[in-house]
Design a protein around this motif. Sequence first.
Motif, PDB file in Angstrom:
ATOM      1  N   ILE A 261      17.611  41.561   8.201  1.00  0.00           N
ATOM      2  CA  ILE A 261      18.357  40.372   7.745  1.00  0.00           C
ATOM      3  C   ILE A 261      17.697  39.768   6.509  1.00  0.00           C
ATOM      4  O   ILE A 261      18.364  39.367   5.549  1.00  0.00           O
ATOM      5  CB  ILE A 261      18.452  39.344   8.883  1.00  0.00           C
ATOM      6  N   GLU A 262      16.376  39.707   6.514  1.00  0.00           N
ATOM      7  CA  GLU A 262      15.659  39.140   5.374  1.00  0.00           C
ATOM      8  C   GLU A 262      15.872  39.965   4.112  1.00  0.00           C
ATOM      9  O   GLU A 262      16.010  39.426   3.006  1.00  0.00           O
ATOM     10  CB  GLU A 262      14.166  39.051   5.694  1.00  0.00           C
ATOM     11  N   ALA A 263      15.928  41.304   4.273  1.00  0.00           N
ATOM     12  CA  ALA A 263      16.027  42.178   3.108  1.00  0.00           C
ATOM     13  C   ALA A 263      17.458  42.351   2.604  1.00  0.00           C
ATOM     14  O   ALA A 263      17.670  42.693   1.438  1.00  0.00           O
ATOM     15  CB  ALA A 263      15.441  43.556   3.442  1.00  0.00           C
ATOM     16  N   ALA A 264      18.447  42.122   3.463  1.00  0.00           N
ATOM     17  CA  ALA A 264      19.835  42.419   3.106  1.00  0.00           C
ATOM     18  C   ALA A 264      20.381  41.431   2.090  1.00  0.00           C
ATOM     19  O   ALA A 264      20.019  40.248   2.066  1.00  0.00           O
ATOM     20  CB  ALA A 264      20.704  42.390   4.356  1.00  0.00           C
ATOM     21  N   ASP A 265      21.290  41.936   1.275  1.00  0.00           N
ATOM     22  CA  ASP A 265      21.968  41.099   0.289  1.00  0.00           C
ATOM     23  C   ASP A 265      23.201  40.475   0.935  1.00  0.00           C
ATOM     24  O   ASP A 265      24.353  40.725   0.535  1.00  0.00           O
ATOM     25  CB  ASP A 265      22.362  41.959  -0.918  1.00  0.00           C
ATOM     26  N   VAL A 266      22.950  39.683   1.971  1.00  0.00           N
ATOM     27  CA  VAL A 266      24.008  39.052   2.755  1.00  0.00           C
ATOM     28  C   VAL A 266      23.542  37.648   3.127  1.00  0.00           C
ATOM     29  O   VAL A 266      22.370  37.443   3.465  1.00  0.00           O
ATOM     30  CB  VAL A 266      24.318  39.858   4.038  1.00  0.00           C
ATOM     31  N   ASP A 267      24.444  36.695   3.100  1.00  0.00           N
ATOM     32  CA  ASP A 267      24.135  35.331   3.507  1.00  0.00           C
ATOM     33  C   ASP A 267      23.853  35.307   5.002  1.00  0.00           C
ATOM     34  O   ASP A 267      24.704  35.692   5.806  1.00  0.00           O
ATOM     35  CB  ASP A 267      25.324  34.432   3.167  1.00  0.00           C
ATOM     36  N   ARG A 268      22.659  34.879   5.405  1.00  0.00           N
ATOM     37  CA  ARG A 268      22.334  34.823   6.815  1.00  0.00           C
ATOM     38  C   ARG A 268      23.372  34.022   7.606  1.00  0.00           C
ATOM     39  O   ARG A 268      23.692  34.326   8.765  1.00  0.00           O
ATOM     40  CB  ARG A 268      20.942  34.195   7.016  1.00  0.00           C
ATOM     41  N   GLU A 269      23.964  32.993   6.991  1.00  0.00           N
ATOM     42  CA  GLU A 269      24.915  32.130   7.684  1.00  0.00           C
ATOM     43  C   GLU A 269      26.271  32.795   7.900  1.00  0.00           C
ATOM     44  O   GLU A 269      27.148  32.231   8.550  1.00  0.00           O
ATOM     45  CB  GLU A 269      25.093  30.820   6.921  1.00  0.00           C
ATOM     46  N   ALA A 270      26.424  34.026   7.391  1.00  0.00           N
ATOM     47  CA  ALA A 270      27.635  34.797   7.664  1.00  0.00           C
ATOM     48  C   ALA A 270      27.495  35.646   8.919  1.00  0.00           C
ATOM     49  O   ALA A 270      28.478  36.233   9.379  1.00  0.00           O
ATOM     50  CB  ALA A 270      27.958  35.698   6.475  1.00  0.00           C
TER      51      ALA A 270
ATOM     52  N   LEU B 289      12.454  37.323  15.066  1.00  0.00           N
ATOM     53  CA  LEU B 289      13.590  37.420  14.160  1.00  0.00           C
ATOM     54  C   LEU B 289      13.362  36.705  12.837  1.00  0.00           C
ATOM     55  O   LEU B 289      14.081  36.948  11.866  1.00  0.00           O
ATOM     56  CB  LEU B 289      14.843  36.846  14.834  1.00  0.00           C
ATOM     57  N   GLY B 290      12.392  35.803  12.811  1.00  0.00           N
ATOM     58  CA  GLY B 290      12.149  35.026  11.607  1.00  0.00           C
ATOM     59  C   GLY B 290      13.274  34.047  11.325  1.00  0.00           C
ATOM     60  O   GLY B 290      13.556  33.729  10.162  1.00  0.00           O
ATOM     61  N   LEU B 291      13.909  33.528  12.389  1.00  0.00           N
ATOM     62  CA  LEU B 291      15.040  32.624  12.243  1.00  0.00           C
ATOM     63  C   LEU B 291      14.730  31.272  12.858  1.00  0.00           C
ATOM     64  O   LEU B 291      13.955  31.167  13.806  1.00  0.00           O
ATOM     65  CB  LEU B 291      16.281  33.206  12.937  1.00  0.00           C
TER      66      LEU B 291
ATOM     67  N   ARG C 281      10.161  45.270  19.478  1.00  0.00           N
ATOM     68  CA  ARG C 281      10.278  45.898  18.157  1.00  0.00           C
ATOM     69  C   ARG C 281      11.694  45.795  17.586  1.00  0.00           C
ATOM     70  O   ARG C 281      11.874  45.703  16.367  1.00  0.00           O
ATOM     71  CB  ARG C 281       9.856  47.372  18.229  1.00  0.00           C
ATOM     72  N   SER C 282      12.720  45.818  18.465  1.00  0.00           N
ATOM     73  CA  SER C 282      14.090  45.742  17.955  1.00  0.00           C
ATOM     74  C   SER C 282      14.333  44.400  17.275  1.00  0.00           C
ATOM     75  O   SER C 282      14.923  44.336  16.190  1.00  0.00           O
ATOM     76  CB  SER C 282      15.093  45.961  19.093  1.00  0.00           C
ATOM     77  N   GLU C 283      13.895  43.309  17.911  1.00  0.00           N
ATOM     78  CA  GLU C 283      14.050  42.005  17.275  1.00  0.00           C
ATOM     79  C   GLU C 283      13.338  41.962  15.932  1.00  0.00           C
ATOM     80  O   GLU C 283      13.867  41.414  14.950  1.00  0.00           O
ATOM     81  CB  GLU C 283      13.497  40.900  18.170  1.00  0.00           C
ATOM     82  N   ARG C 284      12.148  42.494  15.874  1.00  0.00           N
ATOM     83  CA  ARG C 284      11.383  42.447  14.623  1.00  0.00           C
ATOM     84  C   ARG C 284      12.056  43.268  13.534  1.00  0.00           C
ATOM     85  O   ARG C 284      12.097  42.853  12.358  1.00  0.00           O
ATOM     86  CB  ARG C 284       9.954  42.917  14.883  1.00  0.00           C
ATOM     87  N   ALA C 285      12.609  44.423  13.896  1.00  0.00           N
ATOM     88  CA  ALA C 285      13.331  45.240  12.918  1.00  0.00           C
ATOM     89  C   ALA C 285      14.583  44.514  12.438  1.00  0.00           C
ATOM     90  O   ALA C 285      14.910  44.540  11.241  1.00  0.00           O
ATOM     91  CB  ALA C 285      13.699  46.592  13.533  1.00  0.00           C
ATOM     92  N   VAL C 286      15.296  43.860  13.349  1.00  0.00           N
ATOM     93  CA  VAL C 286      16.480  43.081  12.971  1.00  0.00           C
ATOM     94  C   VAL C 286      16.095  41.964  12.005  1.00  0.00           C
ATOM     95  O   VAL C 286      16.761  41.738  10.987  1.00  0.00           O
ATOM     96  CB  VAL C 286      17.172  42.502  14.218  1.00  0.00           C
TER      97      VAL C 286
END
Length: 363
Positions: free
Chosen positions: A85-94, A155-157, A76-81
């Motif tokens: 990440i998907e919802a955040a207004d942050v570049d995943r590559e950062a 993680l969806g990565l 569940r922790s990985e899925r929440a992470v």
Amino acid sequence: MVTKEASWAYRDAFGEEFARTYFRRFGPGVVSSVGVGTYLGDPTDAADDRYERAVREAIESGVSVVDTAVNYRAQRSERAVGRAIEAADVDREALLVATKGGFVPFDGDRPDDAAAYVREEWFDPGYASPEEMVRGNCLAPRFLDRSLDRSLENLGLETVDCYYVHNPETQLEERDRGAVYDLLEDAFVRLEERREAGDLRYYGVATWECFRVPEGHPNYLSLPEVVRRARAASDRAGTTATGFRAVQLPFNVHMADAFTREAHPGPDGPQSALAFADGAGLSVFASAPLKQGELAREGAIPGEVAAKLSGETPAQRAINFARSAPGMTAALVGTGSPDHVPENVGAGRYEPLGADAFDSTFE
């Protein structure tokens, strides 16, 4: 995956809010020296929601390191992470996103018959065998393959930035040290292959005590030998340079053995794990900087040490002790609630101790 350009852009966006040494080098880029850990908590929807909100708030506030594991809270922790990440207004590559494989992960909750679950999900399909498993820990390459696949899905990565082999010292309960080094080398070969395939950027080992105990301890592993095995794995896999770049271990004011105990062979004699890692160019990440919340209490840090540390709260001072250790890249703070994010992130607004001041806390 984290890139040089995106990580420096993230640093430029948040750098003015933090003390000078808050961002530190990792690979070609930089990362925050306060990270989010996701170990503690029950496998419930309510805890999932708190973690998702906490991780999102943290990475939108200047925390670019997120640490998890496939077995944490039954995946569940990985899925929440991943959702954060998907919802955040942050570049995943950062972001430096790290996860771990090595322990059997349950799926959503602990099953009523855990033995049957392990047999049906892991033994019967051939991902592991009973002989390879010690207290739920397995280092077989095909087991780590399957674990990494699940982590990427959770993680969806497409790529994880750092993949740790999780607590390899567990295997020492049933195998001699040489056999465990052999298992690690075989595991590293497979991780080198997955790195070449683009599934991970770097890898390492996440440990509890093997690098902090004396050489004669039953759970001791030599960090120089682990590095040597990683280089041998790179040669076997045909990669140009090893992807072994990181070590995770506990570090706090009551568990500072990685700095104080000289248990690892070095060019000029025995060294501490931190000293060897620094010389070998490894990034070190501190788990348990708050000792699972114990050091967040007033008075838990010895008074003479607390007086030297900056921070408004005991938790901030404890985080800054871990950040002060020579060669430490980041302190991974368990953050299961958004209520704790401002305090944890706020620790980075204070300078950590300099080398001489840190040394003096052990006098």
